[in-house]
Scaffold this motif. Sequence first.
Motif, PDB file in Angstrom:
ATOM      1  N   SER A   1      -1.004 -13.626  -7.688  1.00 37.58           N
ATOM      2  CA  SER A   1       0.238 -14.404  -7.494  1.00 37.58           C
ATOM      3  C   SER A   1       0.022 -15.857  -7.906  1.00 37.58           C
ATOM      4  O   SER A   1       0.927 -16.504  -8.452  1.00 37.58           O
ATOM      5  CB  SER A   1       0.694 -14.341  -6.032  1.00 37.58           C
ATOM      6  OG  SER A   1       1.009 -13.011  -5.681  1.00 37.58           O
TER       7      SER A   1
ATOM      8  N   GLN B   1       6.748 -12.030  -4.993  1.00 42.02           N
ATOM      9  CA  GLN B   1       6.160 -11.049  -4.076  1.00 42.02           C
ATOM     10  C   GLN B   1       6.937 -11.096  -2.761  1.00 42.02           C
ATOM     11  O   GLN B   1       7.110 -12.154  -2.174  1.00 42.02           O
ATOM     12  CB  GLN B   1       4.691 -11.391  -3.828  1.00 42.02           C
ATOM     13  CG  GLN B   1       3.976 -10.365  -2.983  1.00 42.02           C
ATOM     14  CD  GLN B   1       2.462 -10.533  -3.035  1.00 42.02           C
ATOM     15  OE1 GLN B   1       1.950 -11.579  -3.422  1.00 42.02           O
ATOM     16  NE2 GLN B   1       1.751  -9.494  -2.654  1.00 42.02           N
TER      17      GLN B   1
ATOM     18  N   ASP C   1       6.289  -9.588  -9.258  1.00 37.64           N
ATOM     19  CA  ASP C   1       5.093  -9.636  -8.416  1.00 37.64           C
ATOM     20  C   ASP C   1       5.176  -8.523  -7.375  1.00 37.64           C
ATOM     21  O   ASP C   1       5.997  -8.592  -6.466  1.00 37.64           O
ATOM     22  CB  ASP C   1       4.987 -11.016  -7.741  1.00 37.64           C
ATOM     23  CG  ASP C   1       3.617 -11.240  -7.102  1.00 37.64           C
ATOM     24  OD1 ASP C   1       2.841 -10.278  -6.989  1.00 37.64           O
ATOM     25  OD2 ASP C   1       3.332 -12.390  -6.711  1.00 37.64           O
TER      26      ASP C   1
HETATM   27 MG   LIG Z   1       0.036 -11.617  -4.504  1.00 34.43          MG
END
Ligand SMILES: [Mg+2]
Length: 268
Positions: A54, A98, A175
């Motif tokens: 990330s 994410q 993500d």
């Molecule tokens: Mg991540």
Amino acid sequence: MIEHNVKASRSEPIIVAEDLTMAFGDNVIQRDLTFTINRGDVFIVMGASGCGKSTLMKNLIGLQRPAKGNVFYGDTNFWDIDDTEKQRVLRRIGVMYQGGALWSSMTLAENIMLIIQEYLAIDTDQALELASLKLALVGLAGFEQYYPSEISGGMKKRASIARAMALDPEILFLDEPSGGLDPISARMLDDLILQLKSSLGTTVVVITHELASIFTIGNNSVFLDTETKTMIASGNPKKLLEECDNPTVRRFLTRGAAEPLIKTIDLS
Ligand SMILES: [Mg+2]
Ligand SMILES: Nc1ncnc2c1ncn2[C@@H]1O[C@H](COP(=O)(O)OP(=O)(O)OP(=O)(O)O)[C@@H](O)[C@H]1O
């Protein structure tokens, strides 16, 4: 140190990471990352939890300045240009973060319209029409007026992708799109990603550690290693599975099939 590099088949670079080091203060997360994402790739960023996937995405999309190195969009050196030019580059990308939740107090259509109306000078009816098109693209036609709490986890992921697609991005960053989904919903999401790529020509950067997705959709990749804090493989994941002899990469891509990860407990 790149121990294995299988060349991707396409050759028009759309994003180039050059000698990238990412850090939080003195804490270096990854260093010496050099890789190319080509137009039309489904490019996988893989590696164990916490390796820096990330964080890498944040360095690529302008949310965090690399401690060292460059990110090129075509010939444009992203971290060297002024804010206006940066916005021009960022306008070409769509992002699903994410765990990136939809705004729960808005309907699916409103979630997408908010982004559309921020960037395009169009009225509400036109924005609704565009939002409906995006929802149809991800198989959610007819769900415009639903609230996020009224749809399933897989549908939420698809709606989040529709929102990331709101401005017709050339490059889509996802993500962990299938995190927390059952295998069938995850498979449907993989199919959707491939469909977006083939019908719209979108270049897709997918951060994931889901093996099934990695092999189904990825044609190019980079593998970030937690221990050495750098990339230890890149290229087509299927070829890496066949040819890469780095033990960490092999263990990851085979789910450690060759060796027991914990001792079997004797329950007798
Ligand atoms: Mg991540
Ligand atoms: N804002 C931050 N400040 C300080 N350290 C951070 C910050 N964000 C992430 N980190 C650290 O950077 C490292 C990499 O985090 P990152 O979220 O990029 O990993 P990841 O590969 O995406 O993990 P996961 O697969 O669990 O999502 C972790 O050790 C994390 O603690």
